[in-house]
Design an enzyme around this catalytic site. Structure first.
Site, short mmCIF file in Angstrom:
data_model
loop_
_atom_site.label_atom_id
_atom_site.label_comp_id
_atom_site.label_asym_id
_atom_site.label_seq_id
_atom_site.Cartn_x
_atom_site.Cartn_y
_atom_site.Cartn_z
N GLY A 11 9.69 -2.04 -46.55
CA GLY A 11 8.52 -2.82 -46.17
C GLY A 11 7.49 -2.92 -47.30
CG ASP A 32 13.34 -0.74 -43.51
OD1 ASP A 32 13.51 -1.59 -42.61
OD2 ASP A 32 12.25 -0.61 -44.10
CG ASN A 33 14.80 -1.59 -38.04
OD1 ASN A 33 14.01 -2.09 -38.83
ND2 ASN A 33 14.51 -1.40 -36.76
CG ASN A 36 7.88 -7.16 -40.66
OD1 ASN A 36 8.02 -8.38 -40.55
ND2 ASN A 36 6.74 -6.61 -41.04
CB SER A 125 -4.03 2.44 -39.00
OG SER A 125 -4.91 1.36 -38.94
CB THR A 127 -6.54 0.74 -36.07
OG1 THR A 127 -6.80 0.11 -34.83
CG2 THR A 127 -5.28 1.55 -35.93
CE1 TYR A 150 0.54 -0.55 -36.22
CE2 TYR A 150 -1.83 -0.88 -36.44
CZ TYR A 150 -0.63 -0.45 -36.96
OH TYR A 150 -0.60 0.10 -38.20
CE LYS A 154 0.92 3.04 -37.43
NZ LYS A 154 2.04 3.59 -38.16
CG PHE A 179 -10.10 1.96 -44.61
CD1 PHE A 179 -9.66 3.29 -44.57
CD2 PHE A 179 -11.23 1.64 -43.88
CE1 PHE A 179 -10.35 4.27 -43.84
CE2 PHE A 179 -11.93 2.61 -43.16
CZ PHE A 179 -11.49 3.92 -43.14
CG ASN A 200 -2.88 -8.28 -41.78
OD1 ASN A 200 -1.71 -7.98 -41.68
ND2 ASN A 200 -3.83 -7.67 -41.10
NE ARG A 232 -11.89 -5.63 -40.49
CZ ARG A 232 -12.90 -6.07 -39.74
NH1 ARG A 232 -14.15 -6.00 -40.18
NH2 ARG A 232 -12.67 -6.58 -38.54
P1 NAD Z 1 6.07 -3.38 -42.95
O1 NAD Z 1 6.39 -4.04 -41.66
O2 NAD Z 1 6.13 -4.19 -44.19
O3 NAD Z 1 7.00 -2.08 -43.14
C1 NAD Z 1 7.51 -1.34 -42.06
C2 NAD Z 1 9.00 -1.16 -42.29
O4 NAD Z 1 9.55 -0.40 -41.22
C3 NAD Z 1 9.76 -2.49 -42.35
O5 NAD Z 1 10.57 -2.52 -43.50
C4 NAD Z 1 10.58 -2.49 -41.08
O6 NAD Z 1 11.81 -3.19 -41.23
C5 NAD Z 1 10.79 -1.01 -40.85
N1 NAD Z 1 11.03 -0.63 -39.45
C6 NAD Z 1 10.35 -1.04 -38.35
N2 NAD Z 1 10.83 -0.43 -37.25
C7 NAD Z 1 11.83 0.37 -37.67
C8 NAD Z 1 12.71 1.27 -36.99
N3 NAD Z 1 12.67 1.42 -35.67
N4 NAD Z 1 13.62 1.95 -37.73
C9 NAD Z 1 13.70 1.78 -39.08
N5 NAD Z 1 12.89 0.95 -39.76
C10 NAD Z 1 11.96 0.26 -39.07
O7 NAD Z 1 4.63 -2.71 -42.80
P2 NAD Z 1 3.69 -2.07 -43.91
O8 NAD Z 1 2.51 -2.94 -44.07
O9 NAD Z 1 4.48 -1.67 -45.10
O10 NAD Z 1 3.21 -0.78 -43.12
C11 NAD Z 1 3.85 0.47 -43.29
C12 NAD Z 1 3.25 1.45 -42.32
O11 NAD Z 1 1.85 1.54 -42.56
C13 NAD Z 1 3.41 1.07 -40.86
O12 NAD Z 1 3.63 2.22 -40.11
C14 NAD Z 1 2.07 0.46 -40.52
O13 NAD Z 1 1.77 0.59 -39.15
C15 NAD Z 1 1.14 1.30 -41.37
N6 NAD Z 1 -0.12 0.63 -41.69
C16 NAD Z 1 -0.08 -0.62 -42.25
C17 NAD Z 1 -1.27 -1.28 -42.53
C18 NAD Z 1 -1.26 -2.68 -43.08
O14 NAD Z 1 -2.23 -3.41 -42.88
N7 NAD Z 1 -0.22 -3.09 -43.81
C19 NAD Z 1 -2.49 -0.64 -42.29
C20 NAD Z 1 -2.50 0.64 -41.75
C21 NAD Z 1 -1.29 1.27 -41.46
C1 WQD Z 2 -9.66 -8.83 -42.05
C2 WQD Z 2 -10.91 -9.69 -41.82
C3 WQD Z 2 -10.89 -10.83 -39.71
C4 WQD Z 2 -7.46 -13.38 -40.63
C5 WQD Z 2 -5.71 -5.16 -39.34
C6 WQD Z 2 -5.34 -4.21 -38.24
C7 WQD Z 2 -5.49 -2.78 -38.70
C8 WQD Z 2 -4.72 -2.55 -40.00
C9 WQD Z 2 -5.05 -3.58 -41.04
C10 WQD Z 2 -2.55 -1.71 -39.53
C11 WQD Z 2 -11.47 -9.60 -40.41
C12 WQD Z 2 -10.83 -11.82 -40.85
C13 WQD Z 2 -8.47 -12.46 -40.71
C14 WQD Z 2 -7.80 -14.76 -40.54
C15 WQD Z 2 -10.12 -14.16 -40.65
N1 WQD Z 2 -3.32 -2.67 -39.80
N2 WQD Z 2 -9.77 -12.82 -40.72
N3 WQD Z 2 -9.12 -15.08 -40.56
O1 WQD Z 2 -8.18 -6.85 -38.54
O2 WQD Z 2 -9.34 -5.55 -40.39
O3 WQD Z 2 -7.07 -4.93 -39.69
O4 WQD Z 2 -4.89 -4.90 -40.49
O5 WQD Z 2 -2.83 -0.59 -39.26
O6 WQD Z 2 -5.02 -1.97 -37.67
O7 WQD Z 2 -6.17 -4.45 -37.12
O8 WQD Z 2 -7.38 -7.00 -40.95
O9 WQD Z 2 -6.62 -8.79 -42.44
O10 WQD Z 2 -6.48 -9.13 -39.94
O11 WQD Z 2 -8.71 -9.12 -41.03
O12 WQD Z 2 -11.31 -14.52 -40.66
O13 WQD Z 2 -6.93 -15.65 -40.43
O14 WQD Z 2 -10.54 -11.07 -42.01
O15 WQD Z 2 -11.67 -11.31 -38.65
O16 WQD Z 2 -12.86 -9.70 -40.49
P1 WQD Z 2 -8.10 -6.12 -39.80
P2 WQD Z 2 -7.19 -8.55 -41.10
#
Ligand code: NAD
Ligand code: WQD
Length: 340
Positions: A11, A32-33, A36, A125, A127, A150, A154, A179, A200, A232
């Site tokens: 991912g 990884d499955n 995504n 996160s 969150t 979601y 977490k 963040f 996002n 943010r």
């Molecule tokens: P991503 O979706 O790109 O990566 C997640 C990976 O996990 C993918 O490759 C997906 O194929 C794999 N996966 C999902 N379910 C699975 C399962 N059951 N078994 C094996 N593989 C599985 O997401 P990311 O942005 O790289 O996020 C990575 C981690 O960080 C996640 O746990 C996400 O919740 C957390 N996180 C992400 C963000 C963000 O905004 N990107 C923010 C905070 C936390």
């Molecule tokens: C950022 C800002 C929106 C899209 C999310 C998850 C959080 C974490 C990170 C995993 C905000 C604004 C966004 C758009 C917009 N993920 N926005 N138009 O909501 O802070 O966090 O991703 O853990 O849990 O909730 O990130 O990138 O969606 O938004 O105006 O089309 O951009 O309102 O102010 P967010 P985001």
């Protein structure tokens, strides 16, 4: 050599972290499955690192697959990224989220215990702080009021890990509270590859900039912020990847469970992001104002002092590099990892 099992390593955050691990000499085993992600991300990671990793196409909910991995490879630590992450989708299909993120995590922790592997870095996160507190958010603030399914997954996994480590001192657990991850490897070879309409901000911005989408909807213009739009703490994915190595290097084999905020400590509003994107990349991002999005808060940024002082982690990239690298990735890969 240190052997690391990286769940979800294909991912967005996982692939950048795998690259850093390979560069630092770790042996990397990815599970990884591909729910995504694309295997092409890992092909490119290996090209960039000029080293190979082991890829296992499988699911964290499959105990026999996990047992085979722990039996075959002498795993020293697990970095656990695997899970589903789309906030809106988690409201529509909550059971899928509970199953992947909570049951899947528990299944992994059970397999780790069977294999006597107790070093874990978990992707949490910001969150988990919910909407109770005023930024900057620090790790002493209470968690427990998440606004979507979601976020709830977490929070539950954090709480399970906290209890687990209290009951069993063999565990060494790092909870990294990300963040807002953005940016890409500066080469433009790997980056974020969202499926369908991005949830996002940053991938939406780059898709508008490249002409794949007509305009960005800015969710809310009347927040109590510098210009009315949401603020943010955007963090470059390379800095985020590095935080995992810092956590491994500084916390491994230390008993307990501890959380660290991984953010720059600085906030940027949506309008500031759009303006900076134009200044840096010379491309206009067409936008319109739209109503606030459910569950959004006005301002969210980190107090990152704990990570700086305890992990020795210092973010190196500013907003300029985040926007440059996001755009560089989008331009070089208009269809993400899909060809054509
Ligand atoms: P991503 O979706 O790109 O990566 C997640 C990976 O996990 C993918 O490759 C997906 O194929 C794999 N996966 C999902 N379910 C699975 C399962 N059951 N078994 C094996 N593989 C599985 O997401 P990311 O942005 O790289 O996020 C990575 C981690 O960080 C996640 O746990 C996400 O919740 C957390 N996180 C992400 C963000 C963000 O905004 N990107 C923010 C905070 C936390
Ligand atoms: C950022 C800002 C929106 C899209 C999310 C998850 C959080 C974490 C990170 C995993 C905000 C604004 C966004 C758009 C917009 N993920 N926005 N138009 O909501 O802070 O966090 O991703 O853990 O849990 O909730 O990130 O990138 O969606 O938004 O105006 O089309 O951009 O309102 O102010 P967010 P985001």
């Amino acid at each position: 050599m240190f052997n690391i099992l990286v769940t979800g390593g294909a991912g967005y955050v996982g692939s950048h972290t795998c690259l850093k691990l390979l560069e630092e000499g770790f042996k990397v085993i990815v599970l990884d499955n591909l729910a995504n992600s694309s295997i092409e991300a890992l092909n490119r990671v290996q090209i960039l690192a000029n080293r190979s990793l082991i890829f296992i196409h499988g699911d964290i909910r499959d105990s026999s697959c996990l047992d085979r991995i722990f039996k075959t490879h002498q795993i020293d630590a697990v970095i656990h990224f695997a899970g589903l992450k789309a906030v809106g989708e988690s409201q529509q299909i909550p059971l899928e989220y509970f199953d992947n993120n909570i049951s899947g995590s528990l299944n992994l922790f059970n397999a780790m215990q069977r294999a006597s592997v107790y070093n874990l870095v978990f992707s949490s996160s910001a969150t988990v702080y919910g909407e109770l507190h005023k930024s900057p958010l620090n790790e002493t603030m209470c968690t427990g009021t998440t606004t979507n399914n979601y976020g709830y997954t977490k929070l539950i996994v954090e709480q399970l890990l906290e209890k687990l480590s209290q009951s069993d001192p063999r565990w060494s657990i790092a909870l990294l509270r990300y963040f807002n991850p953005v940016g890409a490897h500066p080469s433009g070879l790997i980056g974020e590859n969202p499926r369908g309409i991005p949830n996002n901000l940053m991938p939406y911005v780059t898709q508008v900039a490249i002409g794949a989408r007509e305009k960005l909807s800015i969710f809310g213009q009347d927040y109590e912020t510098i210009d009315g739009t949401g603020v943010r703490d955007y963090i470059h994915v390379m800095d985020l990847a590095n935080a995992h190595l810092c956590a491994l290097q500084n916390r491994i084999n230390r008993s307990g469970c501890r959380a660290w905020n991984i953010g720059t400590g600085r906030g940027a509003s949506v309008l500031q992001v759009i303006k900076a994107f134009k200044d840096i990349n010379g491309v206009d991002v067409k936008y319109e104002f739209a109503p606030r999005r459910d569950g959004d808060i006005a301002i969210c940024y980190a107090d990152n002092q704990r990570a700086v002082s305890e992990l020795g982690w210092i973010p190196q990239y500013g907003l300029e590099e985040m926007l440059r690298d996001s755009w560089n990735w989008q331009k070089q890969n208009p269809n993400g990892f899909n060809k054509g």
